[in-house]
Write a protein that holds these residues in place. Sequence first.
Motif, PDB file in Angstrom:
ATOM      1  N   GLY A  49      27.808   8.776   4.767  1.00 20.73           N
ATOM      2  CA  GLY A  49      28.368   7.604   5.437  1.00 20.73           C
ATOM      3  C   GLY A  49      29.881   7.577   5.413  1.00 20.73           C
ATOM      4  N   ARG A  82      31.136   6.857   9.276  1.00 19.93           N
ATOM      5  CA  ARG A  82      31.013   5.475   9.761  1.00 19.93           C
ATOM      6  C   ARG A  82      32.220   4.987  10.546  1.00 19.93           C
ATOM      7  NH1 ARG A  82      28.621   0.086   6.719  1.00 19.93           N
ATOM      8  NH2 ARG A  82      29.050  -1.328   8.444  1.00 19.93           N
ATOM      9  N   SER A 106      16.649   0.025  10.403  1.00 19.67           N
ATOM     10  CA  SER A 106      16.722   0.214   8.959  1.00 19.67           C
ATOM     11  C   SER A 106      17.677  -0.780   8.327  1.00 19.67           C
ATOM     12  CB  SER A 106      17.193   1.633   8.647  1.00 19.67           C
ATOM     13  OG  SER A 106      18.593   1.723   8.814  1.00 19.67           O
ATOM     14  N   LYS A 107      17.846  -0.652   7.034  1.00 21.47           N
ATOM     15  CA  LYS A 107      18.806  -1.510   6.332  1.00 21.47           C
ATOM     16  C   LYS A 107      20.230  -0.980   6.483  1.00 21.47           C
ATOM     17  CE  LYS A 107      18.049   0.994   1.987  1.00 21.47           C
ATOM     18  NZ  LYS A 107      17.384   1.020   0.689  1.00 21.47           N
ATOM     19  N   PHE A 108      20.386   0.101   7.242  1.00 21.48           N
ATOM     20  CA  PHE A 108      21.697   0.705   7.389  1.00 21.48           C
ATOM     21  C   PHE A 108      22.390   0.273   8.672  1.00 21.48           C
ATOM     22  CE2 PHE A 108      19.490   3.843   4.594  1.00 21.48           C
ATOM     23  CZ  PHE A 108      20.215   3.533   3.452  1.00 21.48           C
ATOM     24  N   TYR A 109      23.696   0.560   8.740  1.00 19.72           N
ATOM     25  CA  TYR A 109      24.513   0.116   9.863  1.00 19.72           C
ATOM     26  C   TYR A 109      24.197   0.874  11.145  1.00 19.72           C
ATOM     27  CZ  TYR A 109      27.050   4.429  10.268  1.00 19.72           C
ATOM     28  OH  TYR A 109      27.347   5.738  10.511  1.00 19.72           O
TER      29      TYR A 109
END
Lengths: 423, 423
Positions: free
Chosen positions: B281, B285, B315-318
Amino acid sequence: MSGERDVVRSTYLIETPHALGRAAEVMAGEQSTGTFVAVPGETDEVKARSAARIVGIEELEPVREPSLPGAKPPKEWDGLYRRGRVTLEFPMHNFGPSIPNLMATVAGNLYELQEFSGLRLLDLELPEAFCRRYRGPKFGVEGTRRLAGVLGRPIIGTIVKPSIGLTVEELRLLVRELADAGLDFIKDDELNASPTFAPIEDKVKAVMEEIERAADRTGKKVMYAFNITGDIDELKRRHDLVCAHGGTCIMVSIQSIGLAGLAHLNGYSELPIHGHRNQWGMMTRSPALGMEFAAYQKLCRLAGADHLHVNALDSKFYESNESVIRSVRALREPFAGGAHACMPVLSSGQSAATAERTYRQLGTYDLMNIAGGGIMAHPDGPAAGVRSMQQAWEAAIAGIPRETYAERHAELRRALETFSRSG
Amino acid sequence: MSGERDVVRSTYLIETPHALGRAAEVMAGEQSTGTFVAVPGETDEVKARSAARIVGIEELEPVREPSLPGAKPPKEWDGLYRRGRVTLEFPMHNFGPSIPNLMATVAGNLYELQEFSGLRLLDLELPEAFCRRYRGPKFGVEGTRRLAGVLGRPIIGTIVKPSIGLTVEELRLLVRELADAGLDFIKDDELNASPTFAPIEDKVKAVMEEIERAADRTGKKVMYAFNITGDIDELKRRHDLVCAHGGTCIMVSIQSIGLAGLAHLNGYSELPIHGHRNQWGMMTRSPALGMEFAAYQKLCRLAGADHLHVNALDSKFYESNESVIRSVRALREPFAGGAHACMPVLSSGQSAATAERTYRQLGTYDLMNIAGGGIMAHPDGPAAGVRSMQQAWEAAIAGIPRETYAERHAELRRALETFSRSG
């Protein structure tokens, strides 16, 4: 002393649409005992054994625009992205004194969480156990000075330029000229490890022949940092090759071989390791992402970097002078109960014109000052380039204005005429 | 076939206050034969041998605000930061088919140059020589399916949760329960390699005992990805340990061991390598910095990743769903004259509620679908969690709406009731 209760502390700059306390809880949970829903196994006992603790939250000014994309605000939201410094504490027994597993914990998936529009690792506090596991630099400042035979001033060096492209015979002539000019240190460019037209086996042999011959003439053996960057097994072969030919330094691109590769190399290395941090920019240039050098340099030092690049004042790079000064200071700070003395390498845009200001700003000459073009493009040739750098540092350390000193030192004068625009 | 004229092409997104052509020249010069001033050695011959060529510049919309700090505009400047896609071509003989030296060239110091307010590596085109030097995944999709005994649907797995904290005895019970539930695959969390309270030696022994006993009962040997992340020598010891106990998979945090560490592991590994991309990440990012997954995944595959994490839809991701879909597709594309078949691992926020949409969007079930909480937090326990995932994929592949299928499948019904909010 270490024990079951040893802890690692990591400090972050965060930016989040959530309350800072809530965001810190997500970080601590995600990196220890939690997941996105409560699971039966997350008992009080497990938490007591392994949960990360929030030990500090310092609120900073909020912002209206997110620094990074993809953050998901909570349902009730005032439109602000809160910023703060958060410190977490991890039980070391979760991962042990292991750099690879430390990184999975203190960095890991944190950067990707949608609770954050910014997350940057600022610093790490590590227990002594890391020092016992990783031996750190074997040479550092003192060992490098001893091998290079330089006291009382910086180690002055150059990078072989053009960065890539010289054949072994062309390189041979250049090394001869630089060694005769009295240079302390020569390094390969990070682009140049073992090109087909100048394989490292031939290069090491030719360069060391020239260095030994020059040493016979001048009494001074130039330190040459051979770029041995390569696959794990190649590092060993290339290290052994440099040793076998009497070389006194090896260079690696740390990000290319990884901190694990560096620590492995340091396990058997008999030479100072010149650590080049190329590719590091991608981990640090966004102010809301990645890592500060304060944290990174500790990892590099533990893993064994004897020298570490820090850019330079007024360089060709984006980094501010304040940041460079902080980096040089950071490299001198002991941590985790050890010294890990590491020599800062100032490189990029350097010449005789930059010495005075560098010394005034840094207050130390325990450093390597590397000038590529600043030596090689001196109007009177590389030998004059070397002398101009030596003269510039003599003046700086003696507190004599460079223009005054230049009156009686032609190489310095010519260098200042040529390079002052970049100084 | 390779030869002296083999080239590497790298494509970047750049943002710069300079003219795009000028900025591209800086990139090409800096990463091959140039430095900040002309030097005598940069002859036409050297340039012909080693200079990078600009082979494409595509202009994009300019912006008024710089994406990253520290860019220095030229004296004559209209206030715009120009954006574009630039493709450079490097003679491969500058660095050879070497991932570590490739990275010093295609990434290297580029991110730090003050000519840029943004620079991102989008993709790499590599010659076949890289394929010959790096053998890539030895198992990939087919080999993993064979060892796990799963055909015609995704490999369904879970992550041991809580991420960190279970003792070996607690883990033993959990593995027993999951194995009896008919799960295909279990993995350690990236946080959990060899904690003091559950050293990997004890963990491997206990887990494999449970897996073998369950196999005797059920006829199915669960694949367990032991997180062997550690220093270079530890990787070997831990790999051998897993082999000695009959394990069928090892897991590493790729960024923790480095691509060089991964390639080294792949040199001797006898098991599929489950590649976890935590820490990635920080390299991706910021949209104006770092690297696209398109480039990164090629390096991971060459270096030997049999499985590679790609986050997941919703998902719980960005990361956006579009990006996840691109990643899964990228992993299927051959490159550098080789297939390097690598299995995408969809993980984070997964449950029976996400299967239908995942299959519809991706159009393939050649993947691992990993549910942590989605299995462990099923209201009727982990075994029901496993069955709910299997049922969800059965329905998806057969084209039966999940609600219809849930009417006759209690575990799926209960899972949908519990997890649909995140699906």
